[in-house]
Write a protein that holds these residues in place. Structure first.
Motif, PDB file in Angstrom:
ATOM      1  N   VAL A 105      -9.649  -1.549   9.560  1.00 16.32           N
ATOM      2  CA  VAL A 105     -10.117  -1.576   8.283  1.00 16.32           C
ATOM      3  C   VAL A 105     -11.042  -2.991   8.042  1.00 16.32           C
ATOM      4  O   VAL A 105     -11.861  -2.957   7.279  1.00 16.32           O
ATOM      5  N   HIS A 123     -12.351   1.959   4.976  1.00 16.62           N
ATOM      6  CA  HIS A 123     -11.779   3.091   5.651  1.00 16.62           C
ATOM      7  C   HIS A 123     -12.818   4.218   6.330  1.00 16.62           C
ATOM      8  O   HIS A 123     -12.319   4.692   7.180  1.00 16.62           O
ATOM      9  N   GLU A 155      -5.301  -5.250   4.293  1.00 17.46           N
ATOM     10  CA  GLU A 155      -5.050  -4.211   2.926  1.00 17.46           C
ATOM     11  C   GLU A 155      -5.106  -5.040   1.881  1.00 17.46           C
ATOM     12  O   GLU A 155      -5.539  -4.701   0.745  1.00 17.46           O
ATOM     13  N   ASP A 210       0.708  -1.014   0.114  1.00 12.35           N
ATOM     14  CA  ASP A 210      -0.013  -0.187  -0.107  1.00 12.35           C
ATOM     15  C   ASP A 210       0.768   1.132   0.106  1.00 12.35           C
ATOM     16  O   ASP A 210       1.147   1.863  -1.023  1.00 12.35           O
ATOM     17  N   HIS A 214      -4.580   0.168  12.564  1.00 12.34           N
ATOM     18  CA  HIS A 214      -5.192   0.544  11.411  1.00 12.34           C
ATOM     19  C   HIS A 214      -5.779  -0.564  10.411  1.00 12.34           C
ATOM     20  O   HIS A 214      -6.881  -0.493  10.189  1.00 12.34           O
TER      21      HIS A 214
END
Ligand code: NAD
Ligand code: ZN
Length: 367
Positions: free
Chosen positions: A277, A251, A188, A140, A273
């Motif tokens: 997510v 998000h 992610e 990412d 994070h």
């Protein structure tokens, strides 16, 4: 032996992402984009002791005349500050860095963002080589050219678009990564399948055990495929005026959870994070089903996969739905027309949906 994978990122300043085990010791790949003789290696106090000397030795073997400096800062999101950014620029000055100097970011997204921003600003912009060492950074933050530091008033408020000259991802660096960070990166990775390609979700379901066991070939494939999805969307929309917003699937909810918890993830008593997510993606999938846009079975499938990766899939206790909704209204991704979400028509087919009714949002938040 796992083959070297490359992903080309096109656009006005094209570059290549190279992915394979062992690249940290590969001076030719690490220095492929170097133009001058000054190189500042930027890293943090966790990563530098593990890998900095190896990167320096490899770079020096490939380019014996290199003048290499090192800037190592404490680890953590709370260090992604203007003060550390200033110290990084001072390190470039001390090195005698000229316009043809390069910054090499060796670390996770915090180092990549801060070093990238220093590279964007030093003498109005020098070359940046991203050497990501977290899964999140490999899939990412190292690709796409967004760089930033945080202010006390908010995350990523000061930054620049400044594409790297090269990205070099060594999957063996992930062996030392704490489990929780690996899982956060996997969230992610799952996101790309959820947004763009149900076939990638099939692949992840089939390779979940290999990924969790940190098998090099499986990791390299997951990183390469993820970078390809990101490269495609970044090429289409480098400055996030359109499609790039799809990358925010999960998000809007995730950021609301993170901010409502006061970014407690780093201290271990909140979601980080990637975990936030993961919860956010499940909520977005459920919201899509509730609004009649997508099959409920797809939401369950996404939830099952995230759970296999050891990720949370429900809002943690103690976060009132009304408070989370208020956070989402403040999120910079909410525009003037009301709450905007990235939802999906099915697994692998995300799109922007505007004016989502509050009642439906509150319902998936558990109100
Ligand atoms: P991070 O950089 O804080 O790294 C996580 C932790 O892992 C740190 O403690 C670090 O020292 C440690 N670590 C890193 N590599 C290691 C390794 N190989 N072995 C052992 N320990 C290692 O966090 P992150 O999750 O990589 O990145 C998060 C940051 O990325 C946030 O600041 C976020 O805003 C940013 N980000 C930027 C973009 C972008 O497009 N620029 C996209 C997503 C996220
Ligand atoms: Zn993210």
């Amino acid at each position: 032996m796992t083959a070297i994978q490359t992903v080309h990122v096109g656009g006005s300043a094209p570059y290549t992402v190279t992915i394979a085990p062992g690249l940290i010791d590969d001076g030719a790949v690490l220095t492929q984009a170097l133009r001058g003789r000054h190189l500042l290696l930027v890293s943090d106090a966790n990563v530098a002791p593990l890998y900095a000397a190896r990167v320096e030795a490899a770079a020096r073997a490939a380019r014996p005349a290199l003048n290499i400096g090192r800037f190592v800062m404490p680890a953590g999101e709370h260090e992604k500050t203007l003060a550390r950014f200033g110290e990084c620029l001072d390190a470039l000055a001390t090195l005698g860095a000229t316009r043809d100097a390069a910054v090499l970011a060796l670390g996770g997204g915090v180092i990549g963002d801060l070093a990238g921003f220093a590279g964007a600003c030093w003498m109005r912009g020098i070359d940046v080589i991203q050497v990501p060492t977290t899964l999140l950074a490999m899939v990412d933050s190292s690709v796409g050219g967004k760089t930033a530091v945080d202010l006390p008033s908010g995350k990523n408020l000061v930054g620049a678009f400044h594409p790297p000259r090269a990205v070099v991802a060594d999957t063996t660096a992930l062996r030392s990564l704490p489990d929780r960070e690996l899982r956060a990166g996997l969230a992610e990775v799952v996101k790309y399948g959820a947004i763009f390609d149900a076939g990638f979700l099939d692949w992840l379901e089939a390779h979940a055990d290999a990924l969790l066991a940190r098998d090099d070939a499986a990791l390299a494939e997951a990183v390469a495929r993820s970078c390809r999805y990101k490269a495609d969307v970044v090429e289409r929309d480098p400055f996030e005026h359109g499609d790039r917003a799809l990358l925010n699937f999960g998000h809007t909810f995730g950021h609301a959870i993170e901010t409502e918890q006061g970014y407690a993830g780093a201290s271990g008593d909140g979601l980080n994070h990637g975990e936030a997510v993961a919860v956010g993606m499940v909520l977005a999938a459920r919201l899509s089903a509730d609004l009649g846009l997508a099959p409920a079975a797809d939401a369950r499938r996404l939830q099952d996969l995230l759970q296999r990766f050891g990720l949370p899939v429900a809002v943690p206790p103690g976060l009132p739905p009304e408070a989370l909704l208020a956070r989402m209204r403040l999120d910079k991704k909410a525009d003037a027309r009301g709450l905007r979400f990235i939802l999906w028509d099915a697994a692998g087919a995300a799109r922007v949906v505007r004016d989502v009714p509050d009642a439906a949002v509150l319902a998936v938040l558990g109100a």
